[in-house]
Structures are given as C-alpha cells and as structure tokens.
Design an enzyme around this catalytic site. Structure first.
Site, short mmCIF file in Angstrom:
data_model
loop_
_atom_site.label_atom_id
_atom_site.label_comp_id
_atom_site.label_asym_id
_atom_site.label_seq_id
_atom_site.Cartn_x
_atom_site.Cartn_y
_atom_site.Cartn_z
N ARG A 128 -38.92 -9.36 -10.88
CA ARG A 128 -39.95 -8.39 -11.25
C ARG A 128 -41.16 -9.12 -11.78
O ARG A 128 -41.37 -9.18 -13.00
CB ARG A 128 -39.45 -7.49 -12.36
CG ARG A 128 -38.34 -6.58 -11.97
CD ARG A 128 -38.18 -5.55 -13.05
NE ARG A 128 -37.26 -4.52 -12.61
CZ ARG A 128 -37.16 -3.34 -13.19
NH1 ARG A 128 -37.90 -3.05 -14.25
NH2 ARG A 128 -36.33 -2.45 -12.74
N ASP B 205 -44.70 -9.91 -13.17
CA ASP B 205 -45.63 -9.11 -13.98
C ASP B 205 -47.01 -8.98 -13.32
O ASP B 205 -47.29 -9.69 -12.35
CB ASP B 205 -45.84 -9.81 -15.32
CG ASP B 205 -44.98 -9.21 -16.41
OD1 ASP B 205 -44.25 -8.24 -16.15
OD2 ASP B 205 -45.04 -9.73 -17.54
N ARG C 150 -43.83 -17.60 -19.41
CA ARG C 150 -45.19 -17.77 -19.94
C ARG C 150 -45.17 -18.19 -21.40
O ARG C 150 -46.07 -18.90 -21.86
CB ARG C 150 -45.98 -16.49 -19.74
CG ARG C 150 -46.32 -16.28 -18.26
CD ARG C 150 -46.77 -14.87 -17.96
NE ARG C 150 -47.96 -14.53 -18.73
CZ ARG C 150 -48.46 -13.30 -18.81
NH1 ARG C 150 -47.86 -12.30 -18.16
NH2 ARG C 150 -49.53 -13.05 -19.52
#
Lengths: 248, 248
Positions: free
Chosen positions: B46, B48, B195
C-alpha cells in the site's frame, strides 16, 4: 568553466533567443544576479528545443568584485536556477577558454524504450513496433568514419555554407533491458543530424529501410527518400559529454 | 498477476479512496473498461501518497468473455492507463493467488541525492548538508534482524492492534556517484516505517543523532526523541520488488 545538466522540456533550446525561455538565458539571469553585472557566457553544444543535457559545458566570464570561491559560485547558481537546470561543477579555466571553440568532440545519447515506462515520458522515445537490433547495429557501424551527411542535416540559416562532411568517431547501439541506447560521438554534428540518424536507424530496425539504403544515405545519396520526415523526437536526446584537448 | 511501475506524484497512494485519484483506482478503470465488467484487484504494497513503485505486484481477477491473451491485456491496460502508470508484465497466476497475502517479502528503495539534479526532483530527496556515510552504514546494519519498530511507525487507524516487531532481512546504504541508495527488505513494513528509518539515518549522517541513540530507537526506546518529525519526503521512496514463495 561550468558543467551543467538540464531537462530541456520547458525550454526553447540552449541558445538565447528573443521571445523564448532558454537554458542559457536562465543561466545568464542567475549569474548576473550573483555577480551583480553583465557576464559573458557560451556553451559547447547548441541543444535544440526539448533536448536535454547531462554533460553540457559552458564558459562564464565575469569581473567579480572580490574573488568568490568556485563552491560559492556553484551554490549561488543552483539556488537561483530553476529545478530543471543544475550546475554539476564549477572549475577555474584558462583565461581564454571558450567552451565551443576549444571543444574537440561532442557525445550524444539517444534513448529509445521498447515498452511503456512510467517515469520518463519526457526523456525517451517509445517505439511500439518490434525492432531488429542486429540490423540497427550493422547500420550504425556504417556511420563511423568520414561521410557526407548532407541527407541528415537540416539547413541552418545561420550557417549557409557549412560543409556537410563529418568524421564520426563512434556510433553504436546498446541494449539495456527494454531500453536501446544510441551513442554518437563526432568532432561536431550538423543541425538535427543526431535525431535524423536515429530516425533512419529506427526505420532500419522496423524493416522499412534496408541497411544498403541506409548506406546510400550516409554517402549523400537517395535524394528520393524523405529523411526529414523520420526525425526522432527531441525528448530522447541528451548531450552527454564534451571533450577538450587536455581532458577536463 | 500484474507487475507495475508508477510515478506516484499525482496520486493519493495505491489504495482506492473516496475523493482522491489513486493508482489502483486508475488500474480498476482501465481493467473494467477492457473486460467490460467489474474486476477484483489487490496490490502487494500500500504505497502512500507521492510514493513510487518500480516493482508493485497486483492480482486481477475477471471473468472475461472469451480468453484474452496476456499480451492483449498488457497492451490494452497500457493504452488506457495514464502515462505515469505502466504495466510491465502480465502473467497467468494460480487460481487463488493474492498479491498481498501470498507475498513473503517487500523491498523498498530510498533515493537521496547530495547535489542538485535536473531530472528527478520528483524522485529523490536532496540533502544539502554533508553526510557521514560510514556512520549511516553502521546504523543501517543495526536494523537487520528482529526489532521492535514502535518508534518508527505511524499508528495505522485501520490496524490498531498491529504488532510493532518486524524482522528486517536487509538494510544497507549504497553510494552511486552523488546518490545514496538506501535498500530495505522485510516480510512487511509498518506505516511510514521506511521514511522514518530514512529520516533517522539522515540524522545520523548529519551528526545530529549518535549511532548509539539510533540503536536505542531501534530497540523501541528514547520516547523523548521526535522521530515522526524526521520523516523523509515521499518523493524519494520506491516499492522496488515483492517476493513470493515460488519466485515469480
């Protein structure tokens, strides 16, 4: 002496023009802002509208107040330039260095993709038809050496008497996954020459032009064939490197 | 079974949402246009908003009229999809194949540049400060193995009870010219984890976080440090590959 890279998509080419944004125009604005006075700039290769560079070389002559360090010039230019133009390196050059006159060779890269790519529509030519890479390689090899490339140039109004004989040092086709990378090196290139060579090589790859007919074109013949109509799009073309006598 | 790449810049991520364009939404539209009926789609990762993929994998289940060849599906999807989403390959999959449930590992790449680049502002994080790559490499090595990554995740409202222990198979820092390429592989990743790991590694590189403090964070400690504030920008992140038991 500046080493530059740029995404040429938004520009009317390297060379300054009235009524168009150009890479050199942006560089002049950044440099004159930094030095606070008029500067002299020249580039080694006059890339056309939409053509990119990874290895453009330029000279920049200014009479600065004080003597800024090369790192300081690099940082100031990059901050002032738009995101699609980057100065990679600044070096002190000999007093009379001229980026175009002193260059002894230019190297261009043309990028072709054989499948859709999500990242670089602006930087590649997507050829959907199957390509015979062996035939393209044979044809490219014929380009090396001294030939009359009259059939592959667009007439440059600024240089009506420019000779059309060029010595090509290297022309090769490299496969890199789904990319075909066409490399060309010569002392100089005629206007649109790399894009027309690429267009003709792709015609060979598609089986629409024989290697023998390609050879005839490279020898200045076959005036019946409309080479200009095959000109490859600007997006795939990169000025890769410029060579000087004492390797920079 | 679809292998996809996309430039995530214009999308609200992979997963379908109300009120946002998503990659999966575009894929559904293209697939339902081609098959003429509702299809079932699911992706392995998934990604972002603003995150890219070079190796996303999806399943697509349709009950087509007739039985179109994989090449035909590939061509039709690529023609219907926007330029920033490309289907690289279509393969027949086992009947119950599920891109997310069957995946055994995901691989992410984070790209950092240490100088301005003209071509990939959307695909890289430009870190202007000097980075101590040796310290970053030491810190990255600490990530491998089983750790409690609670400090590196954003709480996912859809998974309130998700455990925060993850086994990281690989974490390394590679230099490639002016690029730093950070590679991460694990069975799965927590929300925003890559991240935040990247942000913390850059803190180490800048000398603002010691390797020892980084280690404490990797063990779930140092609640005084605001790891979320260091989250690296989405632009540099790519889902590179998804692994399955029988290597696809």
């Amino acid at each position: 002496m500046l080493f530059l890279e740029y995404d040429g998509t938004r520009y009317g080419g390297w060379q300054e023009q009235k009524n168009a944004r150009t890479v050199m125009g942006e560089l002049r604005e950044a440099a004159e802002g930094f030095f606070g006075r008029r500067v002299e700039i020249g580039g080694a290769g006059r890339t056309d509208a939409g053509v990119h560079a990874t290895g453009q070389v330029a000279h920049l002559r200014a009479e600065p107040r004080g003597r800024p360090a090369v790192e300081q010039i690099l940082r100031a230019l990059n901050e002032a330039l738009p995101a699609d133009i980057a100065v990679k390196e600044v070096r002190e050059a000999p007093a009379r260095f001229h980026a175009r006159h002193d260059a002894i060779a230019r190297r261009y890269l043309y990028r072709i993709t054989r499948r859709k790519t999500a990242f670089d529509k602006k930087f590649v030519w997507w050829v959907k038809e199957p390509l015979d890479v062996i035939a393209m390689t044979q044809a490219a090899a014929l380009l090396e050496g001294r030939h009359d490339f009259a059939r592959f140039r667009a007439q440059d109004p600024a240089k009506p008497d420019e000779p059309s004989v060029v010595v090509v040092a290297e022309a090769k086709v490299e496969q890199d996954g789904h990319f075909l990378l066409l490399h060309f090196e010569a002392s100089h290139f005629l206007w649109r020459m790399v894009r027309r060579l690429t267009g003709a090589l792709v015609k060979v790859g598609k089986g629409e032009l024989t290697v023998a007919d390609f050879k005839a074109l490279v020898d200045g013949g076959r005036p019946d064939l409309d080479v200009a109509a095959w000109t490859a799009p600007a997006a795939g073309l990169f000025l890769e490197a410029v060579r000087y006598r004492s390797a920079p």
